[in-house]
Enzyme design. Structure first.
Site, PDB file in Angstrom:
ATOM      1  N   LEU A 248       0.699  -1.063  -0.330  1.00 37.88           N
ATOM      2  CA  LEU A 248       0.250  -0.297   0.013  1.00 37.88           C
ATOM      3  C   LEU A 248       1.217   1.338   0.209  1.00 37.88           C
ATOM      4  CD1 LEU A 248      -3.167  -1.088   2.206  1.00 37.88           C
ATOM      5  CD2 LEU A 248      -2.457  -1.494  -0.006  1.00 37.88           C
ATOM      6  N   ASP A 249       1.227   2.029  -1.110  1.00 37.10           N
ATOM      7  CA  ASP A 249       1.697   3.145  -1.481  1.00 37.10           C
ATOM      8  C   ASP A 249       1.478   4.100  -0.947  1.00 37.10           C
ATOM      9  OD1 ASP A 249       4.343   4.579  -2.906  1.00 37.10           O
ATOM     10  OD2 ASP A 249       2.590   5.336  -3.417  1.00 37.10           O
ATOM     11  N   ALA A 250       2.164   5.198  -0.262  1.00 36.59           N
ATOM     12  CA  ALA A 250       2.368   6.515   0.405  1.00 36.59           C
ATOM     13  C   ALA A 250       0.867   6.086   1.311  1.00 36.59           C
ATOM     14  CB  ALA A 250       1.637   7.755  -0.130  1.00 36.59           C
ATOM     15  N   VAL A 251       0.018   4.865   2.035  1.00 37.92           N
ATOM     16  CA  VAL A 251      -1.346   4.746   2.517  1.00 37.92           C
ATOM     17  C   VAL A 251      -1.402   5.847   3.384  1.00 37.92           C
ATOM     18  CG1 VAL A 251      -0.606   3.400   3.862  1.00 37.92           C
ATOM     19  CG2 VAL A 251      -2.907   2.465   3.067  1.00 37.92           C
TER      20      VAL A 251
END
Length: 592
Positions: A248-251
């Site tokens: 989960l990128d940059a969540v």
């Protein structure tokens, strides 16, 4: 399927899992009360994921990993061959060079993109045709545990969604976060120096869209449930094509609220929990890993109570370990290690030292003094590195990350470059591979790639310095030459992985305790869950030979102890550790 098409009997039949999902949705959208709308939305999400309501609740404390697991981090085109799709070349290289040692691979964004080397996604449901196609993705996932990026916070301003947003059409209408320049945005935490809001002209007038990272990466509006549904559709598609681990990128930046930091908000955590619920019911061994490049305690919060991320990036490890090896003093690393809680079963640290990004400095805040950070930064600049900055609320800029190839970062000490670069580099990986957690090794660390100054100069992007692209023939030639640095690094790390795989004391959740052996000897003790195997992992982090008094680690005299790496017998009073030598002293060998 629209909610109106569900009969009352059907809704009642699906009360179990649907009810749990509706509870999570109510926290996100309805202030805690489960309304009929939340129930209908829950059923829609189950339909998208093709889930049945009577599915049993997965055990949150089940470990889906062991000491055999190690992931390689790479772009889809980090290795290229003329006339061949790069994803096919990647699989060839994995099969011929890493099979048996690398069990998983994180292929960085492989969708069509407009900037940020893939993290400005144009279309989540397509594979960038310059890399290959979905069959190539499926082939990698069929043999290796495949990690894919769910770029969940933002997408490209070149996407169809954003074009539709500007035209006030679906899909895309109200898909993007907006704010007014008059809103109180002073507390918003930024990872970049660009203005937060981008002014755009839409069909219904001027809008100001929220751009956490760049003006080409427009933040999605999760206040609109349609955005959540689109993201769940993408998750289902990725599962169908073999992705097992969702990064989960940059969540942490997901939910926006003026007047707050808009970082790590409660609704952000609840969305992670919701995705966990849906993903683990769809595939029992699927994992979520959160990419949250933030201070250490905030990062650890994404474990939740074993109900959010299965794994979190151990972001504090890279700056602390590099600092240790260039100063020859393990004080700060040891202090941090003692503060780290052992993850619950069902959760694990994801350990790494280098990645496609730089060495993050935010995770070192509160762990390294300002003076120590400045010394580290100046040393990295001397070794060819660059520094990226973030904006503070007072208008000042602060160092955010160091951009440098790891092998160049470790070419010397604060006194300058020396002859111990390779030993120091392998030592860093020996330390990481011994720690509790799952190791992730960036491809350019695995093969010892140096700073790509040409790529940096051509792009003007700091991060390009550590994003080299190898031609397959050239890389194979380097790895085949036993005298080359690339070959020595590769064989050194691969040999360590081979040893690690056979030791139950190196299980990601096996017991770990920090040892106190002075400033120049960094050590910790690992013990298998059945308590039969102990391993004392000790590294000389200095450029001078050091004596290890074996009485200091209290080896049980009735057992035979040996170093797993060198094979040397350890039933004596002391050992001489050469500069940057690591020993893994165990009472058992090959205990699986």
């Amino acid at each position: 399927m629209p909610p109106a098409e569900h009969s009352g009997a059907h809704d009642e039949h699906r009360l179990g899992l649907a009810h749990r999902v509706a509870q999570q949705l109510s926290v996100i959208y309805a202030g805690g009360d489960i309304s009929p709308e939340m129930g209908a939305l829950a059923i829609e999400l189950l339909d998208i994921m093709r889930l049945q309501d009577d599915m049993p609740q997965p055990d949150p404390h089940l470990n889906h990993w062991d000491q055999r697991d190690a992931l390689m981090i790479t772009y889809g085109d980090s290795i290229k061959k003329d006339g061949e799709a790069p994803l096919q070349t990647l699989k060839y290289w994995l099969d011929h060079y890493a099979d048996g040692r690398i069990t998983g691979v994180h292929v960085l964004p492989f969708c069509p993109w407009s900037s940020d080397d893939g993290f400005a996604v144009i279309d989540y449901l397509k594979v960038n045709e310059t890399l290959g196609d979905w069959n190539d993705v499926l082939a990698i996932g069929a043999k290796y545990n495949l990690m894919g990026d769910l770029v969940i916070n933002h997408c490209s301003s070149a996407s169809q969604w954003f074009s539709n947003f500007l035209r006030n059409e679906e899909p895309g209408k109200d898909y993007f976060a907006t704010a007014s320049p008059k809103d109180d945005l002073s507390l918003v935490v930024r990872p970049r120096t660009s203005p937060l809001l981008r002014e755009v002209e839409a069909i219904d007038g001027t809008r100001h869209v929220w751009c956490t990272f760049s003006h080409d990466q427009v933040d999605l509006n999760f206040r609109n449930p349609e955005v959540l549904k689109r993201m769940v559709e993408i998750v289902r598609h990725y599962l169908d094509y073999g992705i097992r681990i969702f990064r989960l990128d940059a969540v942490a930046f997901l939910w926006k609220k003026p007047g707050t930091s808009s970082l790590n908000l409660r609704k952000t955590h609840e969305i992670v929990r919701l995705l966990r619920t849906l993903i683990e019911h769809a595939r029992g061994d699927a994992l979520i890993i959160t990419e949250t490049n933030i201070p250490n305690q905030e990062n650890l919060a994404y474990f939740g109570n074993a109900n959010e991320a299965h794994c979190v990036y151990n972001f504090s490890l890279p700056p602390l370990l590099v600092n240790t090896l260039v100063t020859g003093d393990c004080f700060y690393l040891k202090q941090w290690m003692m503060s780290m809680p052992p993850p619950q079963h069902g959760t694990a640290y994801f350990n790494f030292i280098a990645s496609h990004d730089g060495i993050g400095l935010r995770p070192a805040e509160g762990l390294l003094s300002d003076e120590e950070l400045q010394t580290l930064i100046s040393t990295m600049r001397r070794f060819g590195g660059h520094v990226s900055y973030r904006a503070l609320d007072d208008g000042q800029n602060k160092p955010y990350e160091i951009n440098i190839a790891l092998i160049d970062a470790l070419q010397g000490t604060t006194a300058g470059a020396d002859e111990y670069g390779l030993q120091r580099f392998v030592c860093a990986h020996a330390i990481m591979l011994g720690l509790e957690g799952i190791p992730g090794i960036y491809i350019h660390s695995l093969v010892g790639t140096h700073n790509d100054l040409e790529r940096f100069e051509n792009t003007g992007e700091n991060r390009a310095i550590n994003r080299h692209q190898w031609q397959l023939e050239e890389l194979e030639a380097q790895l085949g030459d036993e005298r080359s640095d690339h070959s020595q690094v590769f064989r050194g790390i691969m040999d360590l992985l081979a040893i690690r795989q056979k030791q139950s004391a190196f299980h990601p959740n096996a017991t770990q305790f920090t040892l106190h052996l002075g400033a120049t000897l960094f050590g910790f003790w690992r013990q298998s869950s059945d308590r039969r195997q102990s391993i004392f992992c000790i590294s000389n982090v200095s450029n001078e030979a050091e004596h290890l008094q074996l009485s200091d680690i209290n080896l049980i005299e009735a057992q035979d102890w040996s170093d797993l790496i060198s094979g040397e017998d350890c039933n004596k009073q002391q050992m001489l550790l050469e500069p940057y030598q690591t020993v893994w002293i165990s009472n058992l060998r090959d205990h699986r």
